[in-house]
Design a protein around this motif. Structure first.
Motif, mmCIF file in Angstrom:
data_model
loop_
_atom_site.group_PDB
_atom_site.id
_atom_site.type_symbol
_atom_site.label_atom_id
_atom_site.label_comp_id
_atom_site.label_asym_id
_atom_site.label_seq_id
_atom_site.Cartn_x
_atom_site.Cartn_y
_atom_site.Cartn_z
ATOM 1 N N GLU A 67 -7.434 8.986 -11.783
ATOM 2 C CA GLU A 67 -8.044 9.825 -10.746
ATOM 3 C C GLU A 67 -7.775 9.243 -9.354
ATOM 4 O OE1 GLU A 67 -12.176 10.140 -11.750
ATOM 5 O OE2 GLU A 67 -11.761 11.229 -13.632
ATOM 6 N N VAL A 68 -7.474 7.954 -9.306
ATOM 7 C CA VAL A 68 -7.089 7.294 -8.050
ATOM 8 C C VAL A 68 -5.562 7.195 -8.038
ATOM 9 C CG1 VAL A 68 -7.277 5.179 -6.664
ATOM 10 C CG2 VAL A 68 -9.242 5.988 -7.985
ATOM 11 N N PRO A 69 -4.893 7.703 -6.988
ATOM 12 C CA PRO A 69 -3.421 7.673 -6.968
ATOM 13 C C PRO A 69 -2.877 6.243 -7.060
ATOM 14 C CG PRO A 69 -4.291 9.081 -5.219
ATOM 15 C CD PRO A 69 -5.456 8.357 -5.798
ATOM 16 N N GLN A 70 -1.848 6.076 -7.910
ATOM 17 C CA GLN A 70 -1.237 4.756 -8.106
ATOM 18 C C GLN A 70 0.274 4.843 -8.020
ATOM 19 O OE1 GLN A 70 -3.106 2.754 -11.645
ATOM 20 N NE2 GLN A 70 -4.562 4.414 -11.330
ATOM 21 N N PHE A 71 0.870 3.742 -7.565
ATOM 22 C CA PHE A 71 2.299 3.718 -7.287
ATOM 23 C C PHE A 71 2.864 2.341 -7.617
ATOM 24 C CE2 PHE A 71 -0.095 6.326 -4.332
ATOM 25 C CZ PHE A 71 0.547 7.548 -4.401
ATOM 26 N N LYS A 72 4.189 2.233 -7.547
ATOM 27 C CA LYS A 72 4.860 0.939 -7.627
ATOM 28 C C LYS A 72 5.852 0.819 -6.478
ATOM 29 C CE LYS A 72 4.593 -0.838 -12.313
ATOM 30 N NZ LYS A 72 5.341 -1.346 -13.471
ATOM 31 N N THR A 73 6.018 -0.393 -5.983
ATOM 32 C CA THR A 73 7.011 -0.635 -4.936
ATOM 33 C C THR A 73 7.613 -2.018 -5.153
ATOM 34 O OG1 THR A 73 7.397 -0.628 -2.541
ATOM 35 C CG2 THR A 73 5.338 -1.611 -3.267
ATOM 36 N N GLY A 74 8.873 -2.157 -4.853
ATOM 37 C CA GLY A 74 9.545 -3.450 -4.983
ATOM 38 C C GLY A 74 9.377 -4.264 -3.708
ATOM 39 N N HIS B 180 2.473 -3.026 -8.461
ATOM 40 C CA HIS B 180 1.667 -1.841 -8.760
ATOM 41 C C HIS B 180 0.475 -1.835 -7.810
ATOM 42 C CE1 HIS B 180 -2.124 -0.513 -10.786
ATOM 43 N NE2 HIS B 180 -1.430 0.591 -10.946
ATOM 44 N N PHE B 181 0.095 -0.664 -7.326
ATOM 45 C CA PHE B 181 -1.062 -0.597 -6.434
ATOM 46 C C PHE B 181 -1.706 0.785 -6.470
ATOM 47 C CE2 PHE B 181 2.617 0.707 -4.015
ATOM 48 C CZ PHE B 181 2.191 1.736 -3.187
ATOM 49 N N ALA B 182 -3.011 0.788 -6.245
ATOM 50 C CA ALA B 182 -3.753 2.028 -6.021
ATOM 51 C C ALA B 182 -3.785 2.274 -4.522
ATOM 52 C CB ALA B 182 -5.169 1.904 -6.569
ATOM 53 N N HIS B 183 -3.709 3.537 -4.122
ATOM 54 C CA HIS B 183 -3.672 3.877 -2.694
ATOM 55 C C HIS B 183 -4.459 5.164 -2.497
ATOM 56 C CE1 HIS B 183 -1.074 4.943 1.098
ATOM 57 N NE2 HIS B 183 -2.229 4.416 1.423
ATOM 58 N N CYS B 184 -5.666 5.017 -1.978
ATOM 59 C CA CYS B 184 -6.554 6.165 -1.814
ATOM 60 C C CYS B 184 -6.824 6.377 -0.328
ATOM 61 C CB CYS B 184 -7.855 5.920 -2.570
ATOM 62 S SG CYS B 184 -8.704 7.439 -2.997
ATOM 63 N N LYS B 185 -6.305 7.484 0.212
ATOM 64 C CA LYS B 185 -6.332 7.704 1.654
ATOM 65 C C LYS B 185 -7.582 8.475 2.091
ATOM 66 C CE LYS B 185 -2.283 8.173 3.752
ATOM 67 N NZ LYS B 185 -0.919 8.599 4.145
ATOM 68 N N SER B 186 -8.034 8.135 3.271
ATOM 69 C CA SER B 186 -9.151 8.836 3.899
ATOM 70 C C SER B 186 -8.624 10.081 4.604
ATOM 71 C CB SER B 186 -9.818 7.907 4.918
ATOM 72 O OG SER B 186 -10.752 8.617 5.705
ATOM 73 N N SER B 187 -9.490 11.088 4.737
ATOM 74 C CA SER B 187 -9.090 12.290 5.480
ATOM 75 C C SER B 187 -9.270 12.092 6.991
ATOM 76 C CB SER B 187 -9.927 13.490 5.019
ATOM 77 O OG SER B 187 -11.308 13.205 5.204
ATOM 78 N N SER B 188 -9.851 10.959 7.371
ATOM 79 C CA SER B 188 -10.082 10.673 8.782
ATOM 80 C C SER B 188 -8.758 10.496 9.525
ATOM 81 C CB SER B 188 -10.913 9.392 8.921
ATOM 82 O OG SER B 188 -11.012 9.000 10.269
ATOM 83 N N ALA C 199 -16.373 1.525 -4.836
ATOM 84 C CA ALA C 199 -16.653 1.505 -3.397
ATOM 85 C C ALA C 199 -15.722 2.432 -2.611
ATOM 86 C CB ALA C 199 -16.529 0.077 -2.858
ATOM 87 N N ILE C 200 -14.673 2.948 -3.254
ATOM 88 C CA ILE C 200 -13.684 3.750 -2.526
ATOM 89 C C ILE C 200 -14.280 5.000 -1.865
ATOM 90 C CG2 ILE C 200 -11.666 5.270 -2.861
ATOM 91 C CD1 ILE C 200 -10.375 3.082 -4.504
ATOM 92 N N PRO C 201 -15.135 5.788 -2.551
ATOM 93 C CA PRO C 201 -15.670 6.984 -1.877
ATOM 94 C C PRO C 201 -16.356 6.671 -0.550
ATOM 95 C CG PRO C 201 -16.117 7.092 -4.229
ATOM 96 C CD PRO C 201 -15.573 5.721 -3.967
ATOM 97 N N ALA C 202 -17.186 5.627 -0.528
ATOM 98 C CA ALA C 202 -17.889 5.253 0.713
ATOM 99 C C ALA C 202 -16.902 4.780 1.775
ATOM 100 C CB ALA C 202 -18.923 4.159 0.424
ATOM 101 N N LEU C 203 -15.888 4.029 1.360
ATOM 102 C CA LEU C 203 -14.893 3.507 2.306
ATOM 103 C C LEU C 203 -14.017 4.635 2.859
ATOM 104 C CD1 LEU C 203 -13.967 0.260 0.355
ATOM 105 C CD2 LEU C 203 -15.129 0.344 2.570
#
Length: 365
Positions: free
Chosen positions: A57-64, A76-84, A106-110
């Motif tokens: 449910e939290v977007p996840q990606f990989k980068t070299g 590997h990392f999760a990356h959840c962006k704010s609409s702000s 804690a992501i929703p509050a952040l």
């Protein structure tokens, strides 16, 4: 498949049958009864695919990322962006035996408060790869984490960490001062500085020092094993899901502050180390042994970036503010009445509130 093999191993798992009512075992909650009940739940009811769906449910990606002298690591990392529109990029660094999902509660509050949250799996943990060469210390982990942020186009950001993550974000702030605008810690493990005059300590600080002394005297054996025999121990844990569960549950029970761990949580935390193999996580202790922790890069450099600390009473290492001010530019210090080592997971509302308050203060400045 790994899941089919895991099920076979669980079906064949061998628990002690003698001394099931022993009075001499460790006082850590990891009893034959608890292990037997958790094993039964794991065999009959646990659903890895449901946990996987929850993570996804939290977007996840990989980068070299290219690490100087070590080659390329797949991060590997999760990356959840704010609409702000003016959101602040926030890098979260977990430690051992944690994982990238520790911050998820804690992501929703952040996000709501205007933070883009980036939470990588550290090199050698979860779904990030590791290196073959020795010498991969906190500074290299810091380089890997910073380069994830660079790859995302975040030239300036704030960072948060506990456990090893606290050391890593300190390293990031020291190595990349133009990028890291502020550092927030929920663990400060350090040797006592030399003072001309002994500081006065609050009752909270005295209790934290006593808790740290208790931890070092009674709960430090895992550190000595993992810093001397990570590969040898790794063979046992790599092969035995039940062994990995016992090792994990011990830390989760003892290091938290009466957090009500469910069987599903215990198993999921275990599998995030068992599936990839726990050895490279253990190896972090060998690379950053007690000598490195006392005299290595983070220990011998001052963090100039504004630093905030959230102090939870059952944290394994919360040194007094007067000590912490010798290693970092402490401008925010918040003490809490309860909470343990896994602050982001145990106390997500409190930790998020502290982070938001602190980062908003210093980001504007």
């Amino acid at each position: 498949s790994e899941l089919e093999l895991l099920q076979k191993k669980l079906d064949l798992a061998r628990l002690p049958t003698a001394n099931t009512n022993d009075q001499w075992g460790e006082n850590n909650g990891v009893t034959v009864k608890m292990m037997s009940e958790t094993l039964h739940f794991w065999r009959e009811s646990y659903d890895w695919r449901a946990e996987e769906a929850r993570f996804n449910e939290v977007p996840q990606f990989k980068t070299g990322v290219e690490i100087d002298g070590f080659g390329t690591i797949d991060m590997h990392f999760a990356h959840c962006k704010s609409s702000s529109p003016n959101a602040i990029p926030l890098l979260f660094s977990h430690g051992w035996p944690g994982n990238f999902s520790e911050i998820f509660k804690a992501i929703p509050a952040l996000n709501e408060a205007g933070f883009h949250v980036v939470s990588p799996s550290l090199p050698g943990y979860g779904f990030s790869s590791y290196v073959d060469k020795a010498g991969f210390k906190h500074a290299q982990h810091a380089e890997a984490m910073h380069k994830v942020m660079q790859n995302l186009g975040y030239t300036q950001y704030v960072a948060q960490g506990g456990d090893w993550g606290a050391d890593i974000v300190r390293c990031i702030a020291i190595l990349y001062p133009d990028s890291v605008k502020a550092v927030h810690l929920n663990m400060v493990m350090m040797d006592k500085p030399k003072f001309d005059k002994e500081p006065t300590y609050t009752s909270f600080e005295q209790k934290c020092l006593e808790h740290n002394k208790w931890f070092i005297q009674n709960e430090n054996a895992y550190l000595l094993i993992q810093s001397t025999k990570p590969r040898t121990l790794g063979f046992a844990m790599h092969d035995s899901p039940l062994g990995m569960l016992a090792w994990m549950a011990d830390k989760l029970y003892v290091w938290s502050d009466d957090y009500p761990w469910t069987p599903t949580e215990l198993i999921t935390w275990t599998l995030l180390h068992y599936f990839p193999g726990p050895t490279t996580g253990f190896t972090m202790y060998k690379e950053n042994d007690l000598e490195e922790q006392s005299h290595g890069f983070a220990a011998t450099h001052y963090v100039k970036a504004p630093t905030g600390v959230s102090a939870f009473p059952k944290e394994l290492g919360v040194m007094p503010r007067s000590w912490t001010e010798t290693i970092a530019n402490v401008v925010f210090w918040q003490e809490h009445s309860s909470g343990g080592h896994f602050a982001a997971y145990e106390k997500p509302e409190e930790l998020a509130e502290d982070m938001i308050k602190f980062y908003k203060q210093v980001w504007k400045a």
